[in-house]
Write a protein that holds these residues in place. Structure first.
Motif, PDB file in Angstrom:
ATOM      1  N   ILE A  12       0.873  -1.173   0.000  1.00 30.40           N
ATOM      2  CA  ILE A  12       0.000   0.000   0.000  1.00 30.40           C
ATOM      3  C   ILE A  12       0.909   1.222   0.000  1.00 30.40           C
ATOM      4  O   ILE A  12       1.640   1.473   0.966  1.00 30.40           O
ATOM      5  N   LEU A  13       0.892   1.958  -1.106  1.00 29.61           N
ATOM      6  CA  LEU A  13       1.721   3.146  -1.262  1.00 29.61           C
ATOM      7  C   LEU A  13       0.834   4.372  -1.085  1.00 29.61           C
ATOM      8  O   LEU A  13      -0.080   4.609  -1.879  1.00 29.61           O
ATOM      9  N   GLY A  14       1.058   5.129  -0.017  1.00 25.83           N
ATOM     10  CA  GLY A  14       0.256   6.313   0.246  1.00 25.83           C
ATOM     11  C   GLY A  14       0.785   7.532  -0.483  1.00 25.83           C
ATOM     12  O   GLY A  14       2.006   7.690  -0.624  1.00 25.83           O
ATOM     13  N   PHE A  15      -0.122   8.374  -0.973  1.00 23.71           N
ATOM     14  CA  PHE A  15       0.244   9.656  -1.577  1.00 23.71           C
ATOM     15  C   PHE A  15      -0.374  10.754  -0.726  1.00 23.71           C
ATOM     16  O   PHE A  15      -1.598  10.816  -0.576  1.00 23.71           O
ATOM     17  N   TYR A  16       0.466  11.622  -0.177  1.00 20.19           N
ATOM     18  CA  TYR A  16      -0.003  12.703   0.698  1.00 20.19           C
ATOM     19  C   TYR A  16       0.438  14.045   0.123  1.00 20.19           C
ATOM     20  O   TYR A  16       1.482  14.165  -0.515  1.00 20.19           O
ATOM     21  N   GLY A  17      -0.365  15.074   0.363  1.00 22.08           N
ATOM     22  CA  GLY A  17      -0.035  16.427  -0.070  1.00 22.08           C
ATOM     23  C   GLY A  17      -1.181  17.356   0.257  1.00 22.08           C
ATOM     24  O   GLY A  17      -2.292  16.912   0.566  1.00 22.08           O
ATOM     25  N   LEU A  18      -0.917  18.642   0.205  1.00 17.63           N
ATOM     26  CA  LEU A  18      -1.961  19.612   0.454  1.00 17.63           C
ATOM     27  C   LEU A  18      -2.834  19.772  -0.789  1.00 17.63           C
ATOM     28  O   LEU A  18      -2.506  19.269  -1.869  1.00 17.63           O
ATOM     29  N   VAL A  19      -3.956  20.479  -0.640  1.00 15.10           N
ATOM     30  CA  VAL A  19      -4.869  20.704  -1.767  1.00 15.10           C
ATOM     31  C   VAL A  19      -4.105  21.375  -2.912  1.00 15.10           C
ATOM     32  O   VAL A  19      -3.373  22.348  -2.703  1.00 15.10           O
ATOM     33  N   GLY A  20      -4.240  20.832  -4.129  1.00 15.13           N
ATOM     34  CA  GLY A  20      -3.558  21.404  -5.289  1.00 15.13           C
ATOM     35  C   GLY A  20      -2.169  20.852  -5.529  1.00 15.13           C
ATOM     36  O   GLY A  20      -1.446  21.347  -6.400  1.00 15.13           O
ATOM     37  N   ALA A  21      -1.788  19.812  -4.782  1.00  8.58           N
ATOM     38  CA  ALA A  21      -0.437  19.261  -4.937  1.00  8.58           C
ATOM     39  C   ALA A  21      -0.280  18.462  -6.223  1.00  8.58           C
ATOM     40  O   ALA A  21       0.837  18.199  -6.655  1.00  8.58           O
ATOM     41  N   GLY A  22      -1.407  18.027  -6.833  1.00  7.23           N
ATOM     42  CA  GLY A  22      -1.329  17.305  -8.097  1.00  7.23           C
ATOM     43  C   GLY A  22      -1.462  15.801  -7.974  1.00  7.23           C
ATOM     44  O   GLY A  22      -1.266  15.073  -8.961  1.00  7.23           O
ATOM     45  N   ARG A  23      -1.830  15.302  -6.793  1.00  4.23           N
ATOM     46  CA  ARG A  23      -1.910  13.847  -6.591  1.00  4.23           C
ATOM     47  C   ARG A  23      -2.963  13.196  -7.480  1.00  4.23           C
ATOM     48  O   ARG A  23      -2.686  12.217  -8.189  1.00  4.23           O
ATOM     49  N   SER A  24      -4.189  13.732  -7.455  1.00  5.30           N
ATOM     50  CA  SER A  24      -5.273  13.136  -8.253  1.00  5.30           C
ATOM     51  C   SER A  24      -4.968  13.213  -9.740  1.00  5.30           C
ATOM     52  O   SER A  24      -5.293  12.303 -10.512  1.00  5.30           O
TER      53      SER A  24
ATOM     54  N   LEU B  77      -4.368  12.297   7.690  1.00  5.41           N
ATOM     55  CA  LEU B  77      -3.093  11.819   8.224  1.00  5.41           C
ATOM     56  C   LEU B  77      -3.218  10.490   8.971  1.00  5.41           C
ATOM     57  O   LEU B  77      -2.370   9.607   8.790  1.00  5.41           O
ATOM     58  N   PRO B  78      -4.249  10.289   9.811  1.00  2.89           N
ATOM     59  CA  PRO B  78      -4.346   8.985  10.486  1.00  2.89           C
ATOM     60  C   PRO B  78      -4.450   7.828   9.497  1.00  2.89           C
ATOM     61  O   PRO B  78      -3.876   6.757   9.722  1.00  2.89           O
ATOM     62  N   GLU B  79      -5.163   8.054   8.386  1.00  2.93           N
ATOM     63  CA  GLU B  79      -5.322   7.013   7.377  1.00  2.93           C
ATOM     64  C   GLU B  79      -3.995   6.732   6.677  1.00  2.93           C
ATOM     65  O   GLU B  79      -3.621   5.571   6.469  1.00  2.93           O
ATOM     66  N   ILE B  80      -3.290   7.787   6.292  1.00  4.37           N
ATOM     67  CA  ILE B  80      -1.989   7.635   5.638  1.00  4.37           C
ATOM     68  C   ILE B  80      -1.025   6.875   6.541  1.00  4.37           C
ATOM     69  O   ILE B  80      -0.358   5.925   6.130  1.00  4.37           O
ATOM     70  N   LEU B  81      -0.956   7.280   7.803  1.00  2.22           N
ATOM     71  CA  LEU B  81      -0.019   6.663   8.736  1.00  2.22           C
ATOM     72  C   LEU B  81      -0.472   5.265   9.150  1.00  2.22           C
ATOM     73  O   LEU B  81       0.353   4.397   9.425  1.00  2.22           O
ATOM     74  N   GLY B  82      -1.797   5.049   9.205  1.00  2.00           N
ATOM     75  CA  GLY B  82      -2.311   3.774   9.668  1.00  2.00           C
ATOM     76  C   GLY B  82      -2.308   2.674   8.624  1.00  2.00           C
ATOM     77  O   GLY B  82      -2.287   1.494   8.972  1.00  2.00           O
ATOM     78  N   MET B  83      -2.305   3.048   7.315  1.00  2.00           N
ATOM     79  CA  MET B  83      -2.465   2.041   6.264  1.00  2.00           C
ATOM     80  C   MET B  83      -1.263   1.893   5.329  1.00  2.00           C
ATOM     81  O   MET B  83      -1.093   0.841   4.720  1.00  2.00           O
ATOM     82  N   SER B  84      -0.449   2.919   5.184  1.00  2.00           N
ATOM     83  CA  SER B  84       0.600   2.894   4.152  1.00  2.00           C
ATOM     84  C   SER B  84       1.848   2.138   4.597  1.00  2.00           C
ATOM     85  O   SER B  84       2.264   2.223   5.752  1.00  2.00           O
ATOM     86  N   ASP B  85       2.473   1.440   3.652  1.00  2.00           N
ATOM     87  CA  ASP B  85       3.801   0.857   3.877  1.00  2.00           C
ATOM     88  C   ASP B  85       4.877   1.894   3.603  1.00  2.00           C
ATOM     89  O   ASP B  85       5.889   1.948   4.312  1.00  2.00           O
ATOM     90  N   ARG B  86       4.659   2.688   2.571  1.00  2.00           N
ATOM     91  CA  ARG B  86       5.515   3.851   2.278  1.00  2.00           C
ATOM     92  C   ARG B  86       4.615   5.024   1.919  1.00  2.00           C
ATOM     93  O   ARG B  86       3.463   4.826   1.504  1.00  2.00           O
ATOM     94  N   VAL B  87       5.147   6.244   2.061  1.00  2.00           N
ATOM     95  CA  VAL B  87       4.366   7.440   1.775  1.00  2.00           C
ATOM     96  C   VAL B  87       5.139   8.351   0.830  1.00  2.00           C
ATOM     97  O   VAL B  87       6.288   8.726   1.111  1.00  2.00           O
ATOM     98  N   VAL B  88       4.506   8.682  -0.296  1.00  2.00           N
ATOM     99  CA  VAL B  88       5.040   9.668  -1.241  1.00  2.00           C
ATOM    100  C   VAL B  88       4.389  11.013  -0.921  1.00  2.00           C
ATOM    101  O   VAL B  88       3.163  11.096  -0.799  1.00  2.00           O
ATOM    102  N   VAL B  89       5.198  12.052  -0.770  1.00  2.00           N
ATOM    103  CA  VAL B  89       4.683  13.387  -0.473  1.00  2.00           C
ATOM    104  C   VAL B  89       4.847  14.262  -1.703  1.00  2.00           C
ATOM    105  O   VAL B  89       5.944  14.343  -2.276  1.00  2.00           O
ATOM    106  N   MET B  90       3.743  14.911  -2.123  1.00  2.00           N
ATOM    107  CA  MET B  90       3.788  15.804  -3.276  1.00  2.00           C
ATOM    108  C   MET B  90       3.540  17.245  -2.857  1.00  2.00           C
ATOM    109  O   MET B  90       2.800  17.506  -1.892  1.00  2.00           O
ATOM    110  N   ARG B  91       4.170  18.155  -3.580  1.00  2.00           N
ATOM    111  CA  ARG B  91       3.942  19.587  -3.387  1.00  2.00           C
ATOM    112  C   ARG B  91       4.094  20.291  -4.725  1.00  2.00           C
ATOM    113  O   ARG B  91       5.066  20.093  -5.440  1.00  2.00           O
ATOM    114  N   GLU B  92       3.056  21.053  -5.083  1.00  2.00           N
ATOM    115  CA  GLU B  92       3.081  21.871  -6.309  1.00  2.00           C
ATOM    116  C   GLU B  92       3.446  21.053  -7.540  1.00  2.00           C
ATOM    117  O   GLU B  92       4.256  21.463  -8.368  1.00  2.00           O
ATOM    118  N   GLY B  93       2.837  19.864  -7.652  1.00  2.00           N
ATOM    119  CA  GLY B  93       3.008  19.057  -8.854  1.00  2.00           C
ATOM    120  C   GLY B  93       4.264  18.220  -8.909  1.00  2.00           C
ATOM    121  O   GLY B  93       4.537  17.580  -9.935  1.00  2.00           O
TER     122      GLY B  93
END
Length: 517
Positions: free
Chosen positions: A298-310, A472-488
């Motif tokens: 499970i690879l988590g993708f985290y970032g603020l609104v507008g980071a480009g994840r979706s 954040l609880p979901e990202i930390l509770g479920m992910s094996d690794r976390v990718v963080v995005m900012r501004e695309g």
């Protein structure tokens, strides 16, 4: 028999207050469904009451009764101690009740002022609309709620999503109601906009308004609410003062069980790289995206609104076309030009906007589930209903779907159960990679637990999951690794070993290095 929690003894200030609105013995039935049974609710001036419950608990039905859309089969509604009949939305309006919904209906081609005063515009002595007065009063409402940056003369379609939401709030504020219902009001807002909304709620409290606040987010509930009422399966199971009630006790009332297994414990059996993305770019959405997803991960993708994840996920699913980069799945290069190409390759995508992009409203559950798998459920171009039902039953039972039957219109399901239908639909295609974009947005804690548990089962079976989440609880509770995005761009990738929420937020906001210096 349901166990009703004994309300905590009110403090001296709250005890002296008489409710502005009371509901007693409210029941509502639909064909095959008991939505509400003998529920009661009291809303007090200058206080926020949180209405808490799983999807399908009856919260939306209650809101529709309060706003005159539905009529109760039994029970009594009183405003300021006087029984009232809310036979229509106009009657609720006249009784001083207004609602701010998660998706308030507004009109893009009208101005901000026209949207704010739609249905109750000020009139001249000739009964025509007093346009100058309407604009002045719209400006005053916006100023009072701290939204002076919004021009009443601008067309709604020229505003951002967040500002449109503020116009919806202004519309409710313009009515000068005694009772304000807020149904998931923060769902489309950023952190700053949520803070601004909370300031507004405090102003409503100071003005003596009674606020009914519906949210699945416990941090919001404990931040803003004074009282709570909990529904489960259409019945009242608890009420009282939040400051005297433990959060775990409320969750147990909601779901009828302990919260110990919200994030299932699992031993990750991670295999070889399955999906490899290299240098993926888009002219306006994201740039140089490179990452690897391994089998059973499970690879988590985290970032603020507008980071480009979706936007990255939509490119992987063939919705948008990248300008550069490559995608490799199970060692073979793929370039999905459409969602059909992605599905055929083994990549499926559960979108954030499930109501608009995930399900087909008006179609039954079983047809929604079988829709991408018609080759399996048809012969010589003829659909076989028995196989469609069998396919739908297999996957909806695994997800513990709550519905009267598989023939039920998917549009009548709660948000959490609609999400289960979308996930079932794509799992039925036997994918290699499933992308879950905000998989538990706007769904209750019980449905969240079911989705999280099922994610654990999927990766245990060798499937790989990409999970985009802002929680954040979901990202930390479920992910094996976390990718963080900012501004695309990808700015960090963390192994989820002693990873803190603070680290993720600092990285996503671009202040990690500054804090270290």
């Amino acid at each position: 028999m349901l166990e009703v929690a004994t309300p905590a003894e009110p403090g001296p200030i709250l005890a002296e207050t008489k409710p502005l609105l009371t509901l007693k013995g409210i029941s509502k039935r639909f064909p095959g469904v008991r939505a509400l049974h003998d529920v009661s609710l009291s809303l007090y001036p200058g206080q926020v009451t949180a209405l808490i419950g799983e999807n399908g608990a009856g919260k939306s039905t209650l809101v529709k009764i309060l706003t005159g859309i539905y009529q109760p089969d039994e029970g009594e509604i009183a405003v300021k101690g006087v029984p009232v009949h809310l036979g229509s939305a106009h009657a609720a309006f006249g009784a001083g009740i207004t609602a701010i919904h998660q998706e308030t209906v507004l009109f893009d081609e009208l101005s901000v002022a026209e949207n704010v005063f739609l249905g109750h515009a000020p009139r001249t002595r000739f009964k025509t609309i007093d346009w100058s007065k309407m604009r002045r009063e719209a400006r005053q409402v916006l100023n009072d709620m701290g939204a002076s940056h919004i021009d009443p003369n601008h067309r709604l379609k020229d505003l951002s999503i967040a500002n449109k939401h503020l116009v919806g709030v202004a519309r409710a504020m313009s009515i000068d109601a005694d009772v304000v219902i807020m149904d998931e009001p923060t769902a489309a807002l950023s952190y700053k906009e949520i803070e601004d909304l909370f300031v507004l709620i405090e102003l409503l409290k100071e003005d003596g308004k009674a606020v009914l606040f519906i949210s699945h987010k416990f941090d919001e509930i404990y931040r803003i609410a004074d009282r709570y009422t909990v529904f489960r399966d259409g019945e009242l199971v608890g009420s009282g003062l939040l400051k005297e009630t433990d959060q775990n006790a409320i969750i147990k009332m909601m779901v009828g069980r302990s919260v110990d297994h919200i994030f299932p414990k699992r031993e990750a059996q991670i295999g070889a790289p399955l999906l490899e993305v290299t240098g993926l770019s888009h002219p306006t959405e994201f740039d140089d995206i490179s990452f690897t997803l391994r089998a059973g991960e499970i690879l988590g993708f985290y970032g603020l609104v507008g980071a480009g994840r979706s936007e990255v996920m939509q490119a992987l699913f063939g919705i948008t076309k990248p300008s550069a980069g490559s995608i490799s799945l199970a060692g073979a290069t793929i370039a999905p030009a459409s969602p059909a190409d992605a599905v055929n390759a083994g990549i499926v995508y559960v979108p954030e906007e499930r109501g608009k992009q995930g399900v087909v409203i008006g179609m039954p559950i079983f047809k929604n589930v079988s829709l991408p798998s018609l080759k399996r459920t048809s012969q010589s171009g003829v659909l076989r209903l028995r196989e469609e039902f069998a396919l739908a039953r297999t996957y909806t039972e695994r997800l513990d779907l709550r519905a009267s039957s598989l023939s039920q219109d998917v549009g009548t399901l709660s948000g959490g159960n609609q999400q289960k239908v979308v996930i079932a639909k794509w799992l039925a295609t036997s994918p290699k990679v499933i992308i879950l974009d905000e998989p538990t947005k706007g769904i209750d804690i019980g449905s969240k637990a079911a989705v999280h548990e099922f994610m654990g089962e999927l990766v245990a079976e060798g499937l790989s999951v990409i999970m985009v989440s802002s929680e954040l609880p979901e990202i930390l509770g479920m992910s094996d690794r976390v990718v963080v995005m900012r501004e695309g761009r990808i700015v960090a990738t963390h192994d989820n070993t002693e990873l803190s929420a603070e680290t993720l937020v600092r990285t996503a906001a671009g202040i990690a290095e500054e804090q270290q210096r």
